[in-house]
Design a protein around this motif. Structure first.
Motif, PDB file in Angstrom:
ATOM      1  N   SER A  71      -1.044 -38.464 -23.435  1.00 20.74           N
ATOM      2  CA  SER A  71      -0.648 -37.475 -22.437  1.00 20.74           C
ATOM      3  C   SER A  71      -1.329 -37.789 -21.108  1.00 20.74           C
ATOM      4  O   SER A  71      -2.521 -38.091 -21.064  1.00 20.74           O
ATOM      5  CB  SER A  71      -1.049 -36.074 -22.893  1.00 20.74           C
ATOM      6  N   LEU A  72      -0.553 -37.702 -20.036  1.00 19.52           N
ATOM      7  CA  LEU A  72      -1.097 -37.909 -18.699  1.00 19.52           C
ATOM      8  C   LEU A  72      -1.343 -36.587 -17.972  1.00 19.52           C
ATOM      9  O   LEU A  72      -1.770 -36.579 -16.824  1.00 19.52           O
ATOM     10  CB  LEU A  72      -0.152 -38.798 -17.884  1.00 19.52           C
ATOM     11  N   ARG A  73      -1.119 -35.466 -18.642  1.00 17.69           N
ATOM     12  CA  ARG A  73      -1.303 -34.152 -18.001  1.00 17.69           C
ATOM     13  C   ARG A  73      -2.764 -33.929 -17.597  1.00 17.69           C
ATOM     14  O   ARG A  73      -3.035 -33.463 -16.498  1.00 17.69           O
ATOM     15  CB  ARG A  73      -0.804 -33.046 -18.918  1.00 17.69           C
ATOM     16  N   SER A  74      -3.679 -34.263 -18.483  1.00 19.89           N
ATOM     17  CA  SER A  74      -5.093 -34.074 -18.142  1.00 19.89           C
ATOM     18  C   SER A  74      -5.537 -35.069 -17.066  1.00 19.89           C
ATOM     19  O   SER A  74      -6.400 -34.769 -16.253  1.00 19.89           O
ATOM     20  CB  SER A  74      -5.985 -34.192 -19.378  1.00 19.89           C
ATOM     21  N   VAL A  75      -4.912 -36.248 -17.052  1.00 21.73           N
ATOM     22  CA  VAL A  75      -5.212 -37.235 -16.017  1.00 21.73           C
ATOM     23  C   VAL A  75      -4.796 -36.678 -14.657  1.00 21.73           C
ATOM     24  O   VAL A  75      -5.537 -36.780 -13.674  1.00 21.73           O
ATOM     25  CB  VAL A  75      -4.493 -38.572 -16.312  1.00 21.73           C
TER      26      VAL A  75
END
Length: 147
Positions: free
Chosen positions: A82-86
């Motif tokens: 997941s790139l959401r936290s990035v």
């Protein structure tokens, strides 16, 4: 989608040197330590009531899964990353390296493989800028570890 063409493009990017500076390439964009290729692009959805976007998104997910099956045959099962936290970390001012910072702005998650013996990562993801704008299936090759 032509899976053979997409695989050829990914192979080309895996073999290609990374440029010293950010810039456009014949398949997308490249920069120090990464290449991003647009493998497939839909039309836009300005006149859509949401139905066409949903159908196209489902087809692009299926295309991504088909391409992922071929890459899984090469390198084993992918990680789902997941790139959401990035995106949240970059928005909070953390220095996140490219291509991960830029991808996180429009790609919610990726299928991720470490290309055996190459020191490079290969990722597939769907770009979702906005419901009116085209969807894109992206292939990413990078030597930068995921954050």
């Amino acid at each position: 989608m032509d899976i053979a063409t997409c695989l050829t493009r990914i192979d080309l990017l895996c073999a290609r040197e990374f440029p010293a500076a950010h810039g456009r390439s014949e398949h997308g964009e490249s920069g120090p330590g990464y290449h991003i290729a647009v493998l497939q692009t839909s039309g836009d959805f300005w006149e859509d009531d949401g139905t066409e976007w949903e159908e196209t998104a489902a087809q692009y997910e299926a295309d991504l899964d088909g391409l992922a099956e071929r890459l899984t045959e090469r390198w084993g099962p992918p990680q789902r990353f997941s790139l959401r936290s990035v995106f949240a970390r970059a928005a909070d001012g953390e220095d996140v390296e490219e291509p991960w910072a830029g991808l996180s702005e429009h790609v919610p998650d990726v299928h991720l493989w470490e290309a055996a013996g190459s020191g490079r990562w290969v990722a597939l993801g769907l770009s979702h800028w906005d419901k009116e704008l085209p969807l894109q299936l992206l292939g990413v090759v990078t030597e930068t570890d995921p954050p």
